[in-house]
Motif scaffolding. Sequence first.
Motif, short mmCIF file in Angstrom:
data_model
loop_
_atom_site.label_atom_id
_atom_site.label_comp_id
_atom_site.label_asym_id
_atom_site.label_seq_id
_atom_site.Cartn_x
_atom_site.Cartn_y
_atom_site.Cartn_z
N SER A 34 -18.16 27.43 -34.13
CA SER A 34 -16.94 27.66 -33.36
C SER A 34 -17.28 28.14 -31.96
CB SER A 34 -16.07 28.70 -34.08
OG SER A 34 -16.74 29.95 -34.11
N GLU A 35 -16.28 27.94 -31.06
CA GLU A 35 -16.53 28.29 -29.66
C GLU A 35 -16.74 29.79 -29.48
OE1 GLU A 35 -17.29 27.40 -25.79
OE2 GLU A 35 -16.96 26.01 -27.47
N ASN A 36 -15.93 30.60 -30.22
CA ASN A 36 -16.09 32.06 -30.09
C ASN A 36 -17.45 32.53 -30.57
OD1 ASN A 36 -13.52 32.35 -29.04
ND2 ASN A 36 -12.56 32.69 -31.06
N LEU A 37 -17.92 31.96 -31.69
CA LEU A 37 -19.23 32.33 -32.21
C LEU A 37 -20.34 31.87 -31.27
CD1 LEU A 37 -20.92 33.51 -34.49
CD2 LEU A 37 -20.87 31.27 -35.62
N ARG A 38 -20.17 30.69 -30.70
CA ARG A 38 -21.16 30.19 -29.74
C ARG A 38 -21.28 31.12 -28.54
NH1 ARG A 38 -23.29 25.08 -28.43
NH2 ARG A 38 -22.08 24.15 -30.13
N ILE A 39 -20.13 31.54 -28.02
CA ILE A 39 -20.15 32.43 -26.84
C ILE A 39 -20.82 33.76 -27.20
CG2 ILE A 39 -18.71 33.75 -25.25
CD1 ILE A 39 -16.68 31.45 -25.37
N LEU A 40 -20.49 34.29 -28.40
CA LEU A 40 -21.07 35.57 -28.82
C LEU A 40 -22.58 35.48 -28.96
CD1 LEU A 40 -20.69 38.47 -29.81
CD2 LEU A 40 -20.37 37.55 -32.14
N ILE A 41 -23.06 34.39 -29.57
CA ILE A 41 -24.51 34.23 -29.74
C ILE A 41 -25.21 34.08 -28.40
CG2 ILE A 41 -26.28 32.67 -30.64
CD1 ILE A 41 -24.45 32.10 -33.00
#
Length: 345
Positions: A34-41
Amino acid sequence: MLNRIIKISFSILGAVTGFTILRTVLLSNHIAMSENLRILIFVLFSLAFCTLFYFMASKIIGFVGVFIDRIENGIQNITLSEMLLGALGLIVGLIVANLISIPIIKIQIIGVPFAVIINILFGFTGVGISLRKRNENFLDIFRDGKVNSNIPKIVDTSTIIDGRILDICSSGFIDGELVIPSFVLEELRHIADSDDSLRRARGRRGLDILNLLQKDSCHTVKIEEFDYHNMEADEMLMKASLKLKGKLVTIDYNLSKVAVLKGIKVLNINELANAVKPIALPGEEMNVQVVKDGKEAGQGVAFLEDGTMIVVEGGKKYLGETVPVMVTSVLQTSAGRMVFAKPNK
């Protein structure tokens, strides 16, 4: 202020590096999230590399500072010809490194770092090889097909104080570069600052001889830095001679013998002086002045103008007189030549 700017720059570089590495890994493996998880990582990975590079910056700054100080100290002792030769070696090393790096740089992720490392290694190797050959005359290759090795001459303290090396160099019997180790210069300074008037005079004479040698346009006198500690002066001289692959110039008999045993070529000025002394042949007559008693009973001792000792049998009774003598034998020793004679009366 400058250190803080460098640390911030390294932090930004670390963040960009972390972002690039993670992006390459995700794209190569086609990992979906997901986009939110990608940004967090991405944020966490970039922060981790940012922090790592920030703490690495202080270590790198310290290392670079020490490295720059060493470069400055080295440049002060490097001649212009050595700098040009080192630059030429650096250029050749980088050309070879770039030829080798052509296929390596195309490898993803590790290609560029490996190419940089290869350039650094080959660059330093080129400089090192060129400086090791600094004493060889390149033009001699075109003269006779052979390289004429211009071997450096390492001069010790006793030779400088003795002073005869100045006349020997002026006459052309010693060619090439004269190397004065830094610890020899320091020893001369200590002798010149001595409380003893005789030692002080010897030290100042040595410094005067060294200045005259530097003014001699026929020879290059170089002060070479050697980082030796807790060693005797003779040991440092031999270690420096082995490092430079040069010849040791000395008047010290014991030092010359030990140096020869260690495979060092030695130029002993006393041996040169003995070699050029005029030879007295048995049966030759001369007039000498008996100046003191000999070791054996009845012997007298005289000296020629060049310092050669003449033992006169039965010469004690002529003490203080100039008498004609006839040479009976000549003895050559490691300390010099001795002439034995008897009164010709």
